[in-house]
Motif scaffolding. Structure first.
Motif, PDB file in Angstrom:
ATOM      1  N   ALA A   7      -0.373   1.146 -30.202  1.00 30.88           N
ATOM      2  CA  ALA A   7       0.515   0.017 -29.844  1.00 30.88           C
ATOM      3  C   ALA A   7       0.652  -0.154 -28.333  1.00 30.88           C
ATOM      4  N   THR A   8       0.040   0.740 -27.563  1.00 32.69           N
ATOM      5  CA  THR A   8       0.290   0.751 -26.115  1.00 32.69           C
ATOM      6  C   THR A   8      -1.010   0.530 -25.347  1.00 32.69           C
ATOM      7  N   ASP A   9      -0.902  -0.130 -24.232  1.00 33.19           N
ATOM      8  CA  ASP A   9      -2.056  -0.314 -23.349  1.00 33.19           C
ATOM      9  C   ASP A   9      -2.160   0.916 -22.440  1.00 33.19           C
ATOM     10  N   ARG A  10      -3.267   1.620 -22.533  1.00 33.31           N
ATOM     11  CA  ARG A  10      -3.373   2.894 -21.795  1.00 33.31           C
ATOM     12  C   ARG A  10      -3.260   2.714 -20.286  1.00 33.31           C
ATOM     13  N   ARG A  11      -3.511   1.496 -19.786  1.00 33.06           N
ATOM     14  CA  ARG A  11      -3.413   1.278 -18.331  1.00 33.06           C
ATOM     15  C   ARG A  11      -1.956   1.269 -17.869  1.00 33.06           C
ATOM     16  N   ASP A  12      -1.031   1.006 -18.786  1.00 35.16           N
ATOM     17  CA  ASP A  12       0.401   0.928 -18.416  1.00 35.16           C
ATOM     18  C   ASP A  12       1.207   2.056 -19.030  1.00 35.16           C
ATOM     19  N   ALA A  13       0.543   3.136 -19.401  1.00 30.92           N
ATOM     20  CA  ALA A  13       1.280   4.152 -20.171  1.00 30.92           C
ATOM     21  C   ALA A  13       1.034   5.555 -19.630  1.00 30.92           C
ATOM     22  N   VAL A  14       2.041   6.399 -19.801  1.00 27.30           N
ATOM     23  CA  VAL A  14       1.876   7.836 -19.546  1.00 27.30           C
ATOM     24  C   VAL A  14       2.211   8.552 -20.851  1.00 27.30           C
ATOM     25  N   VAL A  15       1.235   9.277 -21.362  1.00 27.27           N
ATOM     26  CA  VAL A  15       1.487  10.070 -22.575  1.00 27.27           C
ATOM     27  C   VAL A  15       2.177  11.360 -22.143  1.00 27.27           C
ATOM     28  N   LEU A  16       3.257  11.701 -22.840  1.00 25.24           N
ATOM     29  CA  LEU A  16       3.985  12.931 -22.520  1.00 25.24           C
ATOM     30  C   LEU A  16       3.828  13.937 -23.651  1.00 25.24           C
ATOM     31  N   MET A  17       3.388  15.137 -23.283  1.00 29.30           N
ATOM     32  CA  MET A  17       3.338  16.217 -24.281  1.00 29.30           C
ATOM     33  C   MET A  17       4.019  17.432 -23.678  1.00 29.30           C
ATOM     34  N   VAL A  18       4.901  18.064 -24.461  1.00 32.00           N
ATOM     35  CA  VAL A  18       5.682  19.169 -23.894  1.00 32.00           C
ATOM     36  C   VAL A  18       5.682  20.385 -24.818  1.00 32.00           C
ATOM     37  N   GLU A  19       5.425  21.526 -24.223  1.00 30.06           N
ATOM     38  CA  GLU A  19       5.585  22.797 -24.948  1.00 30.06           C
ATOM     39  C   GLU A  19       6.990  23.296 -24.622  1.00 30.06           C
ATOM     40  N   VAL A  20       7.837  23.445 -25.633  1.00 28.88           N
ATOM     41  CA  VAL A  20       9.224  23.841 -25.351  1.00 28.88           C
ATOM     42  C   VAL A  20       9.652  25.032 -26.210  1.00 28.88           C
ATOM     43  N   MET A  33       5.122  -1.652 -14.599  1.00 28.83           N
ATOM     44  CA  MET A  33       5.633  -1.253 -15.913  1.00 28.83           C
ATOM     45  C   MET A  33       4.940   0.029 -16.389  1.00 28.83           C
ATOM     46  N   THR A  34       5.719   1.042 -16.719  1.00 22.81           N
ATOM     47  CA  THR A  34       5.118   2.283 -17.240  1.00 22.81           C
ATOM     48  C   THR A  34       5.820   2.693 -18.531  1.00 22.81           C
ATOM     49  N   MET A  35       5.060   2.655 -19.605  1.00 18.70           N
ATOM     50  CA  MET A  35       5.607   3.111 -20.892  1.00 18.70           C
ATOM     51  C   MET A  35       5.440   4.616 -20.999  1.00 18.70           C
ATOM     52  N   LEU A  36       6.508   5.298 -21.343  1.00 16.32           N
ATOM     53  CA  LEU A  36       6.398   6.732 -21.611  1.00 16.32           C
ATOM     54  C   LEU A  36       6.123   6.885 -23.108  1.00 16.32           C
ATOM     55  N   VAL A  37       5.046   7.609 -23.428  1.00 16.10           N
ATOM     56  CA  VAL A  37       4.640   7.754 -24.839  1.00 16.10           C
ATOM     57  C   VAL A  37       4.692   9.230 -25.234  1.00 16.10           C
ATOM     58  N   PRO A  38       5.853   9.725 -25.671  1.00 19.22           N
ATOM     59  CA  PRO A  38       5.916  11.133 -26.092  1.00 19.22           C
ATOM     60  C   PRO A  38       5.116  11.334 -27.377  1.00 19.22           C
ATOM     61  N   ILE A  39       4.242  12.322 -27.374  1.00 14.94           N
ATOM     62  CA  ILE A  39       3.477  12.700 -28.570  1.00 14.94           C
ATOM     63  C   ILE A  39       3.896  14.118 -28.936  1.00 14.94           C
ATOM     64  N   LEU A  40       4.424  14.274 -30.148  1.00 13.30           N
ATOM     65  CA  LEU A  40       4.916  15.591 -30.581  1.00 13.30           C
ATOM     66  C   LEU A  40       3.755  16.477 -31.044  1.00 13.30           C
ATOM     67  N   GLY A  41       4.062  17.747 -31.182  1.00 11.85           N
ATOM     68  CA  GLY A  41       3.030  18.739 -31.511  1.00 11.85           C
ATOM     69  C   GLY A  41       2.364  18.541 -32.861  1.00 11.85           C
ATOM     70  N   ASP A  42       2.953  17.719 -33.733  1.00 15.80           N
ATOM     71  CA  ASP A  42       2.305  17.440 -35.026  1.00 15.80           C
ATOM     72  C   ASP A  42       1.869  15.973 -35.114  1.00 15.80           C
ATOM     73  N   GLN A  43       1.664  15.368 -33.944  1.00 12.33           N
ATOM     74  CA  GLN A  43       1.234  13.956 -33.925  1.00 12.33           C
ATOM     75  C   GLN A  43      -0.105  13.822 -33.199  1.00 12.33           C
ATOM     76  N   LEU A  44      -1.000  14.779 -33.450  1.00  9.37           N
ATOM     77  CA  LEU A  44      -2.215  14.865 -32.634  1.00  9.37           C
ATOM     78  C   LEU A  44      -3.353  14.018 -33.226  1.00  9.37           C
ATOM     79  N   SER A  45      -3.088  12.738 -33.362  1.00 12.07           N
ATOM     80  CA  SER A  45      -4.073  11.822 -33.947  1.00 12.07           C
ATOM     81  C   SER A  45      -4.334  10.679 -32.969  1.00 12.07           C
ATOM     82  N   ALA A  46      -5.615  10.398 -32.731  1.00 12.72           N
ATOM     83  CA  ALA A  46      -5.948   9.283 -31.828  1.00 12.72           C
ATOM     84  C   ALA A  46      -5.399   7.967 -32.366  1.00 12.72           C
ATOM     85  N   SER A  47      -5.205   7.916 -33.697  1.00 11.18           N
ATOM     86  CA  SER A  47      -4.703   6.672 -34.296  1.00 11.18           C
ATOM     87  C   SER A  47      -3.175   6.638 -34.382  1.00 11.18           C
TER      88      SER A  47
END
Ligand code: FAD
Ligand code: DLZ
Ligand code: SF4
Length: 513
Positions: free
Chosen positions: A21-34, A1-15
């Protein structure tokens, strides 16, 4: 199981909710410059550099905390240069089984998030953004059934709810609002402590080169670049403000001084809006300084009201006013934004100071935005959508959720009075009272007509006269209309001819914008 966790450019908070809400062992954080996000309005190069550098630093901090981060740089040849395309590519690349994301701050990007499930064939859960002090639902409850959305009422509710600056059930200092003490004109001899400047590290230098190459033609100076781009630097900015500028913030909140681009303002808005600082911790820091006896109540209350009151209020209003809010045009204004908004090249000193600060820093303080730049655009009747796009592009803290209520509502009265009870229209006397601009200006601030008359004066009266049908019955403007009616007919004609002559000579829209 892999959760994709998109974080937008104005969501730069560890909290950020999607991270907690996600277990870091099962997740990929996605950040994109577009490129689509950098160019849907042509953002100031400093703003783009700030966002990209803060994103890259945040990605490194997440990696150090044990997250897997999939980071797509702007110059990646496979980059589709838009959010939708990058979500689809990343879902496949990472064999994602689901998507968890934090609700975007604004309608425009929320509409994209709502199609990510369909585009990828995955379940996509959109979590509430809990970095604000209030929730969207609670704001909607407060707004429900009200005829007028009075910020002060909402602010007091949040004071009670958070306990900020409360002594039991009473407001600290015995009053809810110390605004009457916060309108001092600037006096000579004040020292303005400069905000921190951070020397670019290797990550920021790479971003600066990229932004110079790709977006260097946008309005604004990329260099010198000294923005805070990490949480640690943002906290240092907060400490610096509390220690050196907060104590005088209240007194001189509305003042403007030539050559002083920052005054006693915090400069924290880009950092709070990008998620590097949380609004509640900023308010608590200001309160702590007051409780420690380091700053007076008018400063602490004035500052906290901006964040707990105004910032939360405009965020709530963005959501209840709907996605078409930026298209409103109550006054039917159609003029093009004058070319000097993109150059600062005008002999009106107040405007050249405010636009010059904007060009240099991607920042200008509140009264420059409201009573100089916005006021002038409204007086001359610029199409509010053009004003909106300008403000959204040029400021390092501008995202639609905060910019549209301030511009369309507060500054341009284009919503017909949903946000403001009357237009923030003013002639030269206001600017003269709150600044030292007029003494060095080529125009005479006391004159209404004649070759040297301050343009704001005739434009102010012309604005009132031309909108009498729409504004004449507004109770808060009755005194102003009385003033107009007291001019002799010949004087009224001369004032309106002065305004018409000025408008006829105004430079048109700048090429390329
Ligand atoms: P300070 O004067 O130190 O104020 C402290 C904090 O209060 C700010 O950091 C900000 O978080 C908050 N704040 C103050 N006023 C407002 C407000 N009206 N709305 C929301 N938050 C507020 N602010 C933005 O963050 N983004 C924008 O795009 C934006 N556009 C504006 C456009 C116009 C026409 C006007 C009149 C105001 C706009 N503002 C905007 C509000 C305000 O001008 C900026 O928040 C402020 O100038 C930021 O500088 P500062 O951090 O030094 O603020
Ligand atoms: C403003 C901006 C810019 C210039 N670039 C990006 C980007 O490349 N990637 C990203 O995730 N966000 C960017 N942003 C912020 C978004 O445009 C948008 O305004 C916010 O995420 C709020 O919805
Ligand atoms: Fe602005 Fe008029 Fe003052 Fe000149 S005289 S700085 S144009 S308000």
């Amino acid at each position: 199981m892999t959760m994709l966790v998109p974080i937008l450019g104005d969501q730069l908070s560890a909290s950020a909710a999607a991270l907690t809400a996600t277990d870091r062992r099962d997740a990929v954080v996605l950040m994109v410059e577009v490129a689509d996000e950098a160019t849907y309005v042509r953002h100031h190069p400093k703003k783009i550099a700030f966002i990209f550098s803060a994103m890259r630093h945040f990605a490194d901090e997440l990696r150090a905390a044990g997250w897997t981060v999939d980071y797509v740089c702007l110059d990646d040849p496979a980059n589709t240069q838009n959010f939708d395309g990058e979500i689809v590519r990343a879902a496949t690349r990472n064999a994602a089984t689901g998507i968890v994301t934090v609700e975007a701050g604004e309608w425009r990007v929320l509409a994209m998030q709502q199609r990510w499930g369909t585009l990828t064939g995955l379940s996509c859960s959109i979590l509430a953004d809990d970095r604000f002090i209030d929730t969207r639902a609670d704001f909607a409850d407060w707004a429900q059934g009200r005829k007028r959305f009075v910020m002060e009422d909402y602010y007091r509710l949040l004071r009670r709810r958070t306990g900020l600056l409360m002594d039991g059930t009473n407001p600290a200092g015995g009053m809810w609002n110390f605004d009457s003490e916060n309108r001092k004109a600037p006096k000579k001899g004040l020292a303005y402590p400069a905000p921190p400047h951070f020397t670019p590290d290797v990550i920021t230098k790479a971003v600066l080169a990229l932004v110079a190459a790709r977006f260097g033609h946008h309005f604004g100076d990329l260099l010198p670049f000294g923005h805070a781009v990490t949480r640690a630097q943002a906290l240092a900015c907060l400490d610096d403000f509390i220690a050196h500028r907060l104590s005088q913030f209240g007194d001189y909140q509305d003042a403007m001084v030539a050559g002083q681009d920052h005054m006693f303002h915090s400069q924290l808005s880009p950092l709070i809006n990008a998620g590097l600082l949380l609004p509640l911790e900023v308010c608590r820091a200001a309160e702590a300084a007051y409780r420690a006896g380091d700053v007076p109540i008018n400063a602490a209350e004035g500052f906290i009201r901006q964040i707990l009151g105004w910032r939360e209020y405009v965020r709530g209003m963005h959501w209840i006013c709907g996605p078409d809010y930026a298209a409103r045009n109550h006054l039917g204004a159609t003029r093009d934004l004058p070319a000097f908004y993109w150059t600062g090249d005008t002999d009106m000193r107040c405007l050249s100071q405010a636009i010059g600060a904007t060009r240099r820093h991607a920042h200008a303080h509140h009264i420059q935005r409201l009573m100089v730049i916005g006021n002038f655009a409204m007086l001359i009747g610029v199409d509010p959508h053009q004003v909106h796009e300008w403000f959204l592009a040029v400021y390092d803290d501008a995202y639609e959720w905060v910019e549209t209520p301030n511009v369309i509502g507060m500054s341009q009265f284009a919503d017909g009075g949903v946000m403001a009870t009357k237009p923030y229209a003013a002639g030269g006397a206001y600017i003269n009272r709150m600044s030292d601009y007029c003494s060095g200006c080529r125009y005479k601030v006391k004159d209404r007509t004649g070759p040297d008359a301050c343009p704001f004066n005739s434009l102010y009266w012309d604005f009132l006269a031309r909108h009498r049908d729409l504004l004449g019955k507004n109770h808060r403007l009755l005194r102003m209309y009385d003033g107009w009616d007291r001019f002799a007919p010949a004087e009224q004609t001369a004032i309106r001819a002065q305004a018409a002559g000025f408008l006829a000579r105004l430079p048109g829209k700048a090429d390329g914008y």
